[in-house]
Design a protein around this motif. Sequence first.
Motif, PDB file in Angstrom:
ATOM      1  N   HIS A  79       0.843  -1.190   0.000  1.00 45.92           N
ATOM      2  CA  HIS A  79       0.000   0.000   0.000  1.00 45.92           C
ATOM      3  C   HIS A  79       0.881   1.244   0.000  1.00 45.92           C
ATOM      4  CE1 HIS A  79      -3.046  -2.847   1.687  1.00 45.92           C
ATOM      5  NE2 HIS A  79      -3.855  -2.121   0.934  1.00 45.92           N
ATOM      6  N   GLN A  80       0.424   2.263  -0.684  1.00 47.13           N
ATOM      7  CA  GLN A  80       1.102   3.551  -0.651  1.00 47.13           C
ATOM      8  C   GLN A  80       0.316   4.456   0.292  1.00 47.13           C
ATOM      9  OE1 GLN A  80       3.549   4.069  -4.681  1.00 47.13           O
ATOM     10  NE2 GLN A  80       1.450   4.773  -4.904  1.00 47.13           N
ATOM     11  N   ASN A  81       0.883   4.708   1.479  1.00 52.27           N
ATOM     12  CA  ASN A  81       0.203   5.592   2.424  1.00 52.27           C
ATOM     13  C   ASN A  81       1.177   6.068   3.492  1.00 52.27           C
ATOM     14  OD1 ASN A  81       0.406   3.460   4.327  1.00 52.27           O
ATOM     15  ND2 ASN A  81      -1.612   2.679   3.784  1.00 52.27           N
ATOM     16  N   THR A  82       0.708   7.003   4.286  1.00 53.64           N
ATOM     17  CA  THR A  82       1.454   7.519   5.430  1.00 53.64           C
ATOM     18  C   THR A  82       0.619   7.260   6.685  1.00 53.64           C
ATOM     19  OG1 THR A  82       0.452   9.725   5.477  1.00 53.64           O
ATOM     20  CG2 THR A  82       2.299   9.393   3.947  1.00 53.64           C
ATOM     21  N   ALA A  83       1.168   7.611   7.839  1.00 50.62           N
ATOM     22  CA  ALA A  83       0.407   7.470   9.077  1.00 50.62           C
ATOM     23  C   ALA A  83      -0.847   8.336   9.066  1.00 50.62           C
ATOM     24  CB  ALA A  83       1.278   7.840  10.277  1.00 50.62           C
ATOM     25  N   LEU A  84      -0.836   9.382   8.248  1.00 48.38           N
ATOM     26  CA  LEU A  84      -1.969  10.302   8.182  1.00 48.38           C
ATOM     27  C   LEU A  84      -3.013   9.879   7.161  1.00 48.38           C
ATOM     28  CD1 LEU A  84      -0.064  13.712   8.393  1.00 48.38           C
ATOM     29  CD2 LEU A  84      -1.158  12.432  10.237  1.00 48.38           C
ATOM     30  N   THR A  85      -2.603   9.066   6.172  1.00 41.41           N
ATOM     31  CA  THR A  85      -3.548   8.696   5.114  1.00 41.41           C
ATOM     32  C   THR A  85      -3.963   7.236   5.164  1.00 41.41           C
ATOM     33  OG1 THR A  85      -1.789   8.142   3.520  1.00 41.41           O
ATOM     34  CG2 THR A  85      -2.550  10.449   3.595  1.00 41.41           C
ATOM     35  N   CYS A  86      -3.291   6.425   5.947  1.00 41.71           N
ATOM     36  CA  CYS A  86      -3.619   5.004   6.040  1.00 41.71           C
ATOM     37  C   CYS A  86      -5.048   4.820   6.554  1.00 41.71           C
ATOM     38  CB  CYS A  86      -2.636   4.294   6.966  1.00 41.71           C
ATOM     39  SG  CYS A  86      -2.912   2.515   7.131  1.00 41.71           S
ATOM     40  N   THR A  87      -5.816   4.003   5.869  1.00 41.93           N
ATOM     41  CA  THR A  87      -7.188   3.734   6.297  1.00 41.93           C
ATOM     42  C   THR A  87      -7.244   2.445   7.120  1.00 41.93           C
ATOM     43  OG1 THR A  87      -7.729   2.416   4.342  1.00 41.93           O
ATOM     44  CG2 THR A  87      -8.024   4.822   4.177  1.00 41.93           C
ATOM     45  N   ASP A  88      -8.346   2.266   7.820  1.00 39.81           N
ATOM     46  CA  ASP A  88      -8.539   1.025   8.561  1.00 39.81           C
ATOM     47  C   ASP A  88      -8.514  -0.174   7.623  1.00 39.81           C
ATOM     48  OD1 ASP A  88      -8.782   2.429  10.914  1.00 39.81           O
ATOM     49  OD2 ASP A  88     -10.961   2.275  11.026  1.00 39.81           O
ATOM     50  N   ALA A  89      -9.109  -0.025   6.453  1.00 33.78           N
ATOM     51  CA  ALA A  89      -9.158  -1.134   5.495  1.00 33.78           C
ATOM     52  C   ALA A  89      -7.760  -1.492   5.005  1.00 33.78           C
ATOM     53  CB  ALA A  89     -10.056  -0.767   4.317  1.00 33.78           C
ATOM     54  N   GLU A  90      -6.933  -0.490   4.733  1.00 41.78           N
ATOM     55  CA  GLU A  90      -5.566  -0.752   4.287  1.00 41.78           C
ATOM     56  C   GLU A  90      -4.755  -1.423   5.390  1.00 41.78           C
ATOM     57  OE1 GLU A  90      -4.894   2.843   1.027  1.00 41.78           O
ATOM     58  OE2 GLU A  90      -4.494   3.220   3.152  1.00 41.78           O
ATOM     59  N   TRP A  91      -4.908  -0.943   6.609  1.00 37.72           N
ATOM     60  CA  TRP A  91      -4.203  -1.537   7.750  1.00 37.72           C
ATOM     61  C   TRP A  91      -4.557  -3.005   7.895  1.00 37.72           C
ATOM     62  CZ3 TRP A  91      -0.677   0.317  11.391  1.00 37.72           C
ATOM     63  CH2 TRP A  91      -0.485  -0.488  12.520  1.00 37.72           C
ATOM     64  N   GLU A  92      -5.846  -3.287   7.885  1.00 34.87           N
ATOM     65  CA  GLU A  92      -6.299  -4.661   8.092  1.00 34.87           C
ATOM     66  C   GLU A  92      -5.872  -5.566   6.944  1.00 34.87           C
ATOM     67  OE1 GLU A  92     -10.462  -4.115   8.665  1.00 34.87           O
ATOM     68  OE2 GLU A  92     -10.191  -3.135  10.620  1.00 34.87           O
ATOM     69  N   ALA A  93      -5.956  -5.073   5.715  1.00 31.82           N
ATOM     70  CA  ALA A  93      -5.573  -5.882   4.555  1.00 31.82           C
ATOM     71  C   ALA A  93      -4.075  -6.172   4.561  1.00 31.82           C
ATOM     72  CB  ALA A  93      -5.964  -5.164   3.266  1.00 31.82           C
ATOM     73  N   ALA A  94      -3.273  -5.171   4.894  1.00 26.65           N
ATOM     74  CA  ALA A  94      -1.825  -5.349   4.895  1.00 26.65           C
ATOM     75  C   ALA A  94      -1.373  -6.344   5.957  1.00 26.65           C
ATOM     76  CB  ALA A  94      -1.127  -4.003   5.099  1.00 26.65           C
ATOM     77  N   PHE A  95      -1.913  -6.208   7.158  1.00 26.85           N
ATOM     78  CA  PHE A  95      -1.503  -7.124   8.220  1.00 26.85           C
ATOM     79  C   PHE A  95      -2.059  -8.532   7.996  1.00 26.85           C
ATOM     80  CE2 PHE A  95       0.074  -3.440  10.440  1.00 26.85           C
ATOM     81  CZ  PHE A  95       1.137  -3.958  11.156  1.00 26.85           C
ATOM     82  N   ALA A  96      -3.225  -8.635   7.366  1.00 26.71           N
ATOM     83  CA  ALA A  96      -3.788  -9.957   7.090  1.00 26.71           C
ATOM     84  C   ALA A  96      -2.927 -10.718   6.094  1.00 26.71           C
ATOM     85  CB  ALA A  96      -5.212  -9.824   6.563  1.00 26.71           C
ATOM     86  N   LEU A  97      -2.558 -10.075   4.996  1.00 24.17           N
ATOM     87  CA  LEU A  97      -1.823 -10.781   3.943  1.00 24.17           C
ATOM     88  C   LEU A  97      -0.327 -10.848   4.229  1.00 24.17           C
ATOM     89  CD1 LEU A  97      -2.031 -12.264   1.303  1.00 24.17           C
ATOM     90  CD2 LEU A  97      -1.877 -10.073   0.100  1.00 24.17           C
ATOM     91  N   ASN A  98       0.254  -9.759   4.672  1.00 27.37           N
ATOM     92  CA  ASN A  98       1.702  -9.740   4.870  1.00 27.37           C
ATOM     93  C   ASN A  98       2.125 -10.473   6.137  1.00 27.37           C
ATOM     94  OD1 ASN A  98       1.559  -8.145   2.621  1.00 27.37           O
ATOM     95  ND2 ASN A  98       2.373  -6.296   3.574  1.00 27.37           N
ATOM     96  N   CYS A  99       1.367 -10.313   7.205  1.00 27.41           N
ATOM     97  CA  CYS A  99       1.787 -10.871   8.497  1.00 27.41           C
ATOM     98  C   CYS A  99       1.023 -12.127   8.900  1.00 27.41           C
ATOM     99  CB  CYS A  99       1.641  -9.813   9.591  1.00 27.41           C
ATOM    100  SG  CYS A  99       2.763  -8.429   9.412  1.00 27.41           S
ATOM    101  N   ARG A 100      -0.297 -12.041   8.919  1.00 31.20           N
ATOM    102  CA  ARG A 100      -1.064 -13.200   9.369  1.00 31.20           C
ATOM    103  C   ARG A 100      -0.811 -14.411   8.476  1.00 31.20           C
ATOM    104  NH1 ARG A 100      -5.416 -14.575  12.586  1.00 31.20           N
ATOM    105  NH2 ARG A 100      -6.623 -16.361  11.830  1.00 31.20           N
ATOM    106  N   ALA A 101      -0.795 -14.207   7.160  1.00 32.61           N
ATOM    107  CA  ALA A 101      -0.562 -15.332   6.252  1.00 32.61           C
ATOM    108  C   ALA A 101       0.839 -15.900   6.432  1.00 32.61           C
ATOM    109  CB  ALA A 101      -0.786 -14.899   4.804  1.00 32.61           C
ATOM    110  N   THR A 102       1.819 -15.049   6.680  1.00 34.62           N
ATOM    111  CA  THR A 102       3.166 -15.541   6.956  1.00 34.62           C
ATOM    112  C   THR A 102       3.189 -16.377   8.224  1.00 34.62           C
ATOM    113  OG1 THR A 102       4.226 -13.686   5.809  1.00 34.62           O
ATOM    114  CG2 THR A 102       5.545 -14.839   7.464  1.00 34.62           C
TER     115      THR A 102
END
Length: 247
Positions: free
Chosen positions: A84-107
């Motif tokens: 995702h392309q974002n900053t701490a100010l522009t990151c959405t809840d959906a982006e946060w959840e999607a990133a941690f689900a695929l990048n971290c939880r799946a790992t």
Amino acid sequence: MAGRLAGKRAFITAAGQGIGRAIALAFAREGARVLATDRHADKLAGLEGCETAVLDVLDDDAFTGAVQGAGPLDAMVNCAGVVHQNTALTCTDAEWEAAFALNCRATWKGMAAALPGMVERRRGAVVNIASAAGWAKAAPNRFVYGATKAAIVGMTKMAAVDVVAQGVRLNCICPGTIDTPSLGERIAANAAAAGGVEAARAAFVARQAVGRLGSAEEIAALAVYLASDESAFVTGQAMVIDGGWTL
């Protein structure tokens, strides 16, 4: 030297394109019996020497079942991820959840499925794909991506120390900017602001001290080493391969 993975069974996620595909092909060339998976069936075409299976790593039960059903594994490579392309100010809840689900939880789920069999057999290697961004260097507009990739490094190290006495190794690869379809998507997304596609691509190239982008095959070569017996004394490491970006 050919046959570096001869006799080994390997499971690879996100093998349909980019780094995952290059790793699957490299492992097969080195003699491994590879199960290459991806959620997109069409992207698995042409993976010469590999078994293939459609798999969504966000489906915990399907992922665990596929890993456990693949037979005794000598190598597990967790490649699935999203940028995702974002900053701490522009990151959405959906982006946060999607990133941690695929990048971290799946790992995590990939490790959790593969490790019991490896521990029982007292051998095996897990290779996770992290990034130089977030772990070794800050990058602009990569807030949640960097957070998840730094987390992968931490998870890898923590898991490694828990199984090191059982002969099982875990390491992660931290690439710099690699010429993949994923990068192509980010170049296209940045083109308007950069003044065109070529200008956007040049900005990514300029970050690498060696003056070029890395190739997926270069990352695959490191993955072969980490899955092979040559790296038997290497565990819990974050291997940066970035063309001098972090110098």
